[in-house]
Design an enzyme around this catalytic site. Sequence first.
Site: not given
Ligand code: DGJ
Length: 725
Positions: A480, A550
């Site tokens: 990430d 997300d």
């Molecule tokens: C952002 C990501 O897009 C999510 O899927 C998740 O992994 C969160 N970060 C975790 O902090």
Amino acid sequence: MPIVFDSEKRVFKLDTAASSYVIELYDENYILNTYYGAKIPDMGPVGREKRRPNASFSLANPVIGENGFTPDTAPMEYGCNGAADFRISALAVRNANGDSVTDIRYTGHKIYPGKPEIPGQPSTYANPGDGAETLELYAADAVTGVRVTLYYTVFSNYSVMTRRVRIENASEKVFEIERAFSLCVDLPSMEYDMITLYGRHCSERNVERRALAHGVQGVESKRGVSGHCQNPFAALAERNAGEEHGDVYGFNLVYSGNFSALAECDFNCTTRFIMGINPVDFGWKLAPGESFDTPEAVMVFSREGLGGMSRIFHRFYSNNLIRGRWKTEKRPLLINSWEAAYFDFDTEKLAAFAKEAKELGFDMLVMDDGWFGKRNDDTTSLGDWFVNEEKLPGGLAPLIERVNAEGLKFGIWYEPEMISPDSELFRAHPDWHVHVDGREPMLGRNQYVLDVSREDVRENIWRQMYRVLSENRIDYVKWDFNRNISDAGSAILPPDRKKEFFHRFILGTYDLMNRLVTTFPDILFENCSGGGGRFDPAMLSFSPQIWTSDNTDPIDRLYIQFGTSMCYPASTMGAHVSACPRTGYETKGNVAMWGTFGYELDPRKLTEKERGIVRAQVAEYHETYDLIRNGDLYRLVSPFENAYRAVWEIVSPEKDRAMLTLVTMRREFCANLTVKLRGLDPDRFYKNETTGEVCSGALLMNAGLQLSRAAERDGESCVVKFSAV
Ligand code: DGJ
């Protein structure tokens, strides 16, 4: 021979499967781009006017004399700054004298089969049988010692060319590169629309189309990443080009950092398009004998509109960008803990997820953010990549054993390029974050960016990661990157090299990712950046899939997935079914099925009915896996153009299977809906697997399929599959 040089005419022709690109050497060794478009048999010169009306009294090369040639109006192959070409420059070098006049002329060339790699940077590659050939075109500035190699690789089985540039210092003094774009194309008209992908967190890659106008226009990122807000993609489409017809040029930069994609239409109504590293906050000092490589740009030409362009990108990226074991091997169907538990989990909860997941037919459990340091929310511990034993007593091993005992694989989350101010790493190394002296850096999600342009910093993070990954049975890593880079600066870069920071940062990221994929070739690696903030071809060369957004709401996802599909294939689009309430599970599954497919919810909370739907979806996932991953995409009704519905179709390469998905976003009163399929074989007959009806491909494509009574209500959807009989 895809690349030919006619030494008498002094013309190069570069042929792909469906396009030709012509470069001419003109008087005084100017390098001109005289044609790019549908394939032509001629060697040229192709008759493009090199002497066009001047701006005022345009500046001319005195040696060439009175024939009216001027770089001001000529289609320059790689436009440079300061020598009478006043359009946006692809190259500008500030030399030791302090001026930035750069004037490169042809000095030689080499043509050879295959495609070289770029040292330290990701790029596409040639497979045996691709008929790939490379042209290295050498050019130099006789005064400053700037030497340039223009690299072109053509693929004779796709309508694809790649380009990049190497700049060398052949002088005796240091100079500074101020702009070094990866590609420059001069088109003879400005009758084009520019199509780009804008967005934000939870709404990535919306399709935007605008007519080119006189002046400079385009998209860029200054965020340190390719970013949510613009993708390093742009297409130039003929004004009347649509989804399935008309000439379209697609451009995509294999780069995850600050980029710029600009078109300039000049007073002669011609268009120059350049794409590469954003020159804002960029500079690169080159000592005598040193060289600098730009990232690679991919160029696609399609006569079949945007859909044709996308299908070429999809094939090309699936075969010539994605690498490693998971390029071809079936990927595990995963359930991710993020939307199921956020930071609130422990061994018992995850083991319970695994038990349920097994029963539902999933293959892997991914433990997302929250397993390390003292991380119970997003305020701490990034950089402390050791297990939080309060949540996971005894470490990862007992949990992984229980997950594996259910027959599931196990995956883990990292955010390696970040550091929390509240972390052991920060307390030990208070100068390892990205910052400039005397200024308190901005926080993003309570965190700083770690300065991975530094070797010592990368080494520390790598060692921490290596320990966890080598000591445990880990099958998957989600990588990430949750904030943009502000206050750009590195504690170890001297003032005259601070402009190198952003590019050095990305090279550092590539280095870390490369270590991961080469040391652990069996790990399935998924990229992510606060959703889809780093969805670009450079990341795809390391990880075969990227978390698309997300936002898991299936209606919002239609826009995100339609936009993402402009150049990225289904196999790369991370897509999960979540508990999001807007539609039922059927539609959530039908939308996620277009991507990598997986789940992101607490499986213990599913009702019996929902469990039945999920089991059916898992079966459907296996049944359609090959079709969706290898098939050709047709965007039949785009949510960007229709307020009521979205329809897409995937056709197998053999044209013996097809799958159409319709999602109703908003009910249309008294809809009379006929959808014409595409891409089928008109002479074959296909069975509609829902109704049993058999019709010719010709009928399905010309008369269409009646769908007026399908998916009538808001949020409903349907899938119709066809198989050749
Ligand atoms: C952002 C990501 O897009 C999510 O899927 C998740 O992994 C969160 N970060 C975790 O902090």
